[in-house]
Design a protein around this motif. Sequence first.
Motif: not given
Length: 68
Positions: A19-26
Amino acid sequence: MTVDRYLRQIAGFFIMVSVLLGIYVNSNFLWFTAFVGLNLFQSSFTNWCPMMTILRRLGVPDSANAAA
């Protein structure tokens, strides 16, 4: 710890990280979140999860064996 506890910790960690990667990366990382959730959902019906098989092969005790 038992297979069930490890499984919950690993799944929770994967979901938080994706979820964090989805929000901040892609936003495509959210597909991994969906995959983990779908896997947990199907395991509730089949009582089989690939991660549980891996953990058992690594020697993590099942719930029934942990009390013994």
